[in-house]
Design an enzyme around this catalytic site. Structure first.
Site, PDB file in Angstrom:
ATOM      1  N   ASN A  38     -12.768  11.639  -1.903  1.00 17.14           N
ATOM      2  CA  ASN A  38     -12.772  10.232  -2.314  1.00 17.14           C
ATOM      3  C   ASN A  38     -12.445  10.134  -3.804  1.00 17.14           C
ATOM      4  O   ASN A  38     -11.434  10.707  -4.208  1.00 17.14           O
ATOM      5  CB  ASN A  38     -14.007   9.462  -1.835  1.00 17.14           C
ATOM      6  CG  ASN A  38     -15.353  10.021  -2.190  1.00 17.14           C
ATOM      7  OD1 ASN A  38     -15.769  11.013  -1.633  1.00 17.14           O
ATOM      8  ND2 ASN A  38     -16.061   9.395  -3.100  1.00 17.14           N
ATOM      9  N   ASP A  39     -13.207   9.444  -4.583  1.00 16.09           N
ATOM     10  CA  ASP A  39     -12.810   9.022  -5.939  1.00 16.09           C
ATOM     11  C   ASP A  39     -12.099  10.071  -6.801  1.00 16.09           C
ATOM     12  O   ASP A  39     -12.522  11.229  -6.850  1.00 16.09           O
ATOM     13  CB  ASP A  39     -14.040   8.644  -6.772  1.00 16.09           C
ATOM     14  CG  ASP A  39     -15.028   7.793  -6.040  1.00 16.09           C
ATOM     15  OD1 ASP A  39     -14.727   7.347  -4.933  1.00 16.09           O
ATOM     16  OD2 ASP A  39     -16.118   7.596  -6.585  1.00 16.09           O
ATOM     17  N   GLN A  55     -13.780  13.759  -5.878  1.00 17.61           N
ATOM     18  CA  GLN A  55     -14.939  13.894  -4.995  1.00 17.61           C
ATOM     19  C   GLN A  55     -14.488  14.631  -3.740  1.00 17.61           C
ATOM     20  O   GLN A  55     -13.521  14.218  -3.085  1.00 17.61           O
ATOM     21  CB  GLN A  55     -15.481  12.502  -4.644  1.00 17.61           C
ATOM     22  CG  GLN A  55     -16.144  11.802  -5.809  1.00 17.61           C
ATOM     23  CD  GLN A  55     -17.490  12.426  -6.122  1.00 17.61           C
ATOM     24  OE1 GLN A  55     -18.485  12.153  -5.482  1.00 17.61           O
ATOM     25  NE2 GLN A  55     -17.521  13.291  -7.130  1.00 17.61           N
ATOM     26  N   TRP A  63     -17.366  12.456   4.612  1.00 23.35           N
ATOM     27  CA  TRP A  63     -18.112  12.569   3.359  1.00 23.35           C
ATOM     28  C   TRP A  63     -19.320  13.474   3.562  1.00 23.35           C
ATOM     29  O   TRP A  63     -19.961  13.427   4.615  1.00 23.35           O
ATOM     30  CB  TRP A  63     -18.552  11.169   2.914  1.00 23.35           C
ATOM     31  CG  TRP A  63     -19.114  11.129   1.530  1.00 23.35           C
ATOM     32  CD1 TRP A  63     -18.418  10.962   0.370  1.00 23.35           C
ATOM     33  CD2 TRP A  63     -20.495  11.251   1.157  1.00 23.35           C
ATOM     34  NE1 TRP A  63     -19.277  10.982  -0.702  1.00 23.35           N
ATOM     35  CE2 TRP A  63     -20.565  11.149  -0.244  1.00 23.35           C
ATOM     36  CE3 TRP A  63     -21.685  11.444   1.861  1.00 23.35           C
ATOM     37  CZ2 TRP A  63     -21.747  11.226  -0.949  1.00 23.35           C
ATOM     38  CZ3 TRP A  63     -22.879  11.518   1.163  1.00 23.35           C
ATOM     39  CH2 TRP A  63     -22.902  11.413  -0.236  1.00 23.35           C
ATOM     40  N   PHE A  98     -21.661  13.712  -8.032  1.00 20.71           N
ATOM     41  CA  PHE A  98     -20.923  12.465  -7.829  1.00 20.71           C
ATOM     42  C   PHE A  98     -19.914  12.254  -8.972  1.00 20.71           C
ATOM     43  O   PHE A  98     -19.776  13.069  -9.871  1.00 20.71           O
ATOM     44  CB  PHE A  98     -21.901  11.293  -7.732  1.00 20.71           C
ATOM     45  CG  PHE A  98     -22.526  11.125  -6.358  1.00 20.71           C
ATOM     46  CD1 PHE A  98     -22.521  12.154  -5.431  1.00 20.71           C
ATOM     47  CD2 PHE A  98     -23.124   9.919  -5.996  1.00 20.71           C
ATOM     48  CE1 PHE A  98     -23.101  11.994  -4.165  1.00 20.71           C
ATOM     49  CE2 PHE A  98     -23.700   9.749  -4.742  1.00 20.71           C
ATOM     50  CZ  PHE A  98     -23.693  10.781  -3.827  1.00 20.71           C
ATOM     51  N   GLU A 223     -19.447   0.162  -9.023  1.00 22.05           N
ATOM     52  CA  GLU A 223     -19.201   1.601  -9.051  1.00 22.05           C
ATOM     53  C   GLU A 223     -18.011   1.904  -9.967  1.00 22.05           C
ATOM     54  O   GLU A 223     -17.141   1.068 -10.195  1.00 22.05           O
ATOM     55  CB  GLU A 223     -18.907   2.110  -7.635  1.00 22.05           C
ATOM     56  CG  GLU A 223     -20.072   1.887  -6.670  1.00 22.05           C
ATOM     57  CD  GLU A 223     -19.890   2.608  -5.341  1.00 22.05           C
ATOM     58  OE1 GLU A 223     -20.780   3.369  -4.972  1.00 22.05           O
ATOM     59  OE2 GLU A 223     -18.858   2.407  -4.681  1.00 22.05           O
ATOM     60  N   TRP A 306     -13.654   2.469   1.809  1.00 25.58           N
ATOM     61  CA  TRP A 306     -14.811   3.037   2.533  1.00 25.58           C
ATOM     62  C   TRP A 306     -14.914   2.505   3.951  1.00 25.58           C
ATOM     63  O   TRP A 306     -15.228   3.233   4.889  1.00 25.58           O
ATOM     64  CB  TRP A 306     -16.117   2.748   1.784  1.00 25.58           C
ATOM     65  CG  TRP A 306     -16.308   3.674   0.623  1.00 25.58           C
ATOM     66  CD1 TRP A 306     -16.161   3.383  -0.699  1.00 25.58           C
ATOM     67  CD2 TRP A 306     -16.671   5.055   0.683  1.00 25.58           C
ATOM     68  NE1 TRP A 306     -16.403   4.492  -1.459  1.00 25.58           N
ATOM     69  CE2 TRP A 306     -16.726   5.533  -0.631  1.00 25.58           C
ATOM     70  CE3 TRP A 306     -16.951   5.940   1.728  1.00 25.58           C
ATOM     71  CZ2 TRP A 306     -17.050   6.853  -0.941  1.00 25.58           C
ATOM     72  CZ3 TRP A 306     -17.285   7.256   1.427  1.00 25.58           C
ATOM     73  CH2 TRP A 306     -17.330   7.694   0.097  1.00 25.58           C
TER      74      TRP A 306
HETATM   75  C1  FRU Z   1     -17.498   5.436  -5.070  1.00 21.96           C
HETATM   76  C2  FRU Z   1     -18.700   6.328  -4.945  1.00 21.96           C
HETATM   77  C3  FRU Z   1     -19.302   6.573  -6.297  1.00 21.96           C
HETATM   78  C4  FRU Z   1     -20.029   7.865  -6.120  1.00 21.96           C
HETATM   79  C5  FRU Z   1     -19.109   8.595  -5.179  1.00 21.96           C
HETATM   80  C6  FRU Z   1     -19.819   9.504  -4.218  1.00 21.96           C
HETATM   81  O1  FRU Z   1     -16.554   5.599  -4.085  1.00 21.96           O
HETATM   82  O2  FRU Z   1     -19.630   5.747  -4.054  1.00 21.96           O
HETATM   83  O3  FRU Z   1     -20.112   5.521  -6.758  1.00 21.96           O
HETATM   84  O4  FRU Z   1     -20.188   8.544  -7.307  1.00 21.96           O
HETATM   85  O5  FRU Z   1     -18.391   7.625  -4.464  1.00 21.96           O
HETATM   86  O6  FRU Z   1     -18.930  10.312  -3.539  1.00 21.96           O
END
Ligand code: FRU
Length: 494
Positions: A38-39, A55, A63, A98, A223, A306
């Site tokens: 992810n991010d 991530q 996830w 994270f 976020e 998401w």
């Molecule tokens: C955003 C998030 C962040 C967090 C991460 C966890 O997509 O929820 O806030 O650090 O993903 O993977």
């Protein structure tokens, strides 16, 4: 020292990544080695190159306990994969590493600042997740976690702020040597805020100011904030959870918004002037920026949402990719985005047409493909038109359509027939600036993604499609009559 957990992740990649052929990946967009991403994290300059972490859960396409994957590039198009950088392997981050940021320190080391997560069971049995900020330092490949972690935790927050939602530090170094970071948090009213922290050395941090707060207006938790100057303005980006829909500007769910304003660095005051969405498509979240060596502000984001991320293609071995890095600027009081100019270096075979009269559905010889950079200019012919449609990734049952309606100045992206067999959002409409029936659409496609830039980047709309690659036809259609110019490049990425 490489911990057992980190070694395990690196070994897992080494063992199973070779089974994933390049054809299962986009050609020039960042993906994880294997499994889920992810991010974007730590998007930054280091020793003459650009680093990007992300991530990462290598062990499945879902996830899970978060690691940091790692890549670097010199041109934002060709990326080199580096060993997994962080694994959840200490007290402060045993629940996951994270999102966070990175910066080159004056002594040549690379500083990573990330959210360390751990879980504690309360007396009543409920499991609570604590989020703290942690540091790791390294040489661009290997990182040591700071023994003093966490460097920021609930004790450092203003009264009433949540230590459960306290994450995603974005880090930078001020010219005077002060380290600053902006972190997402939740205030006493239950909604998000972007907090500024400062440090003389990157290891000792304190709260400095609340830059802006949501006050339950733009979603709930904020976020992945980012904060930077651009073209005489100050920009705060953030990705709110639980947005409420508002007109065609904000859609419900996970959003990504841009707050434009001014910044008094001495007084640490951000004055918000305007708020708008960053991307009007479906798959765009958690953008992060860097300032390039030649002074451009470049943004990259997770090309997913998401809500849709459970809807994966069957038998996928990798899931999630990043957007193409985009150059940012401010025009007419808005954030403007365009593909990094480096993309043009990889332009291959060109096909161009001008003044093609389009009324019924029309194909143009040589205009097709799934890895391309194409610009389409449309203007009314004669009495004008009710709508213009650009069909992409088309064949038989498949098509993904971009439609422009000049009477209401709206663009619609519609991937209903792109092959996704899940009942999630497939259509989005958004407003563009009226230009007497003219519109300019630039589409960058890389197998299963489509990034649309309207009117030289005034709006962007990004989304993923699952269409088989054999569906590579492109057609043009109008209700009424339009004149169309097309310039299409294949992209040759070595
Ligand atoms: C955003 C998030 C962040 C967090 C991460 C966890 O997509 O929820 O806030 O650090 O993903 O993977």
């Amino acid at each position: 020292m490489v911990s057992e957990q980190l070694q395990q992740a690196r070994d897992f990649e080494a063992r199973y990544m070779p089974f994933i052929p390049d054809t299962e990946r986009p050609v020039f967009h960042v993906t994880g080695g294997i499994g889920w991403i992810n991010d974007p994290n730590g998007f930054s300059c280091y020793r003459g190159e650009y680093h990007l972490f992300y991530q990462y859960h290598p062990y499945s396409t879902k996830w899970g306990p978060m690691h940091w994957g790692h890549m670097k590039t010199r041109d934002f198009i060709r990326w080199e994969r580096l060993p997994v950088a962080l694994a959840p392997d200490t007290e402060a981050d045993r629940g996951g590493c994270f999102s966070g940021g990175a910066v080159e320190m004056p002594d040549g080391r690379q500083l990573l600042l990330y959210t360390g997560v751990y879980h504690v069971r309360r007396a009543d049995g409920v499991m609570e997740e604590y989020q703290t900020q942690c540091v790791a330092v390294g040489d661009g490949v290997n990182y040591e976690k700071y023994p003093g972690n966490p460097v920021l935790d609930g004790k450092d927050l203003p009264e009433g702020n949540s230590m459960l939602d306290f994450r995603d530090p974005k880090l930078w170094l001020e010219p005077d040597g002060t380290y600053r970071c902006v972190v997402g948090n939740r205030t006493a009213d239950g909604s998000g805020a972007a907090l500024l922290f400062e440090s003389p050395d990157g290891f000792h941090w304190h709260y400095a100011a609340t830059l802006d707060a949501c006050r339950n207006e733009y979603g709930r938790m904020w976020e992945c904030p980012d904060f930077f100057p651009l073209d005489g303005k100050q920009v705060l980006l953030t990705s709110p959870q639980e947005m409420a829909a508002l007109g065609l500007e904000f859609h419900a769910g996970y959003g990504a918004i841009c707050l434009l304003g001014s910044w008094d660095s001495e007084k640490r005051q951000f004055q918000r002037e305007k708020v708008h969405s960053i991307d009007y498509g479906i798959d765009f979240y958690a953008p992060q920026t860097l300032e390039s060596y030649d002074g451009r502000r470049i943004m990259i984001a997770w090309m997913q949402n998401w809500t849709n991320s459970n809807c994966q293609p069957m038998n996928a071995r990798i899931f999630g990719e990043m957007t193409l890095p985009r150059e940012l600027s401010i025009r007419n009081g808005r954030l403007v985005q365009n593909p990094v100019r480096e993309l043009e270096r990889f332009h291959g075979h060109r096909v161009a047409y001008s003044d093609v009269l389009v009324s019924s559905e029309t194909n143009m010889q040589g205009v097709s493909g799934r890895v391309l950079d194409m610009t389409v200019n449309v203007r009314p012919a004669g009495r004008g038109y009710n709508w213009f449609k650009l069909h992409m990734a088309k064949s038989g049952e498949y098509a993904t359509t971009i439609r422009y309606k000049p009477d209401c100045s709206t663009v619609r992206v519609d991937r209903t027939r792109c092959g996704i067999r899940y009942d999630v959002v497939h259509v989005r409409d958004f407003l563009v600036r009226p230009r007497d029936g003219e519109i300019k659409l630039r589409v960058v496609m890389d197998r299963h993604s489509l990034e649309l830039f309207v009117n030289d980047g005034e709006q962007a709309a990004t989304f993923i499609i699952y269409t088989p690659e054999s569906a590579d036809s492109i057609s043009f259609e109008a209700d009424g009559a339009v004149l169309v110019d097309v310039e299409k490049y294949e992209l040759n990425i070595p």
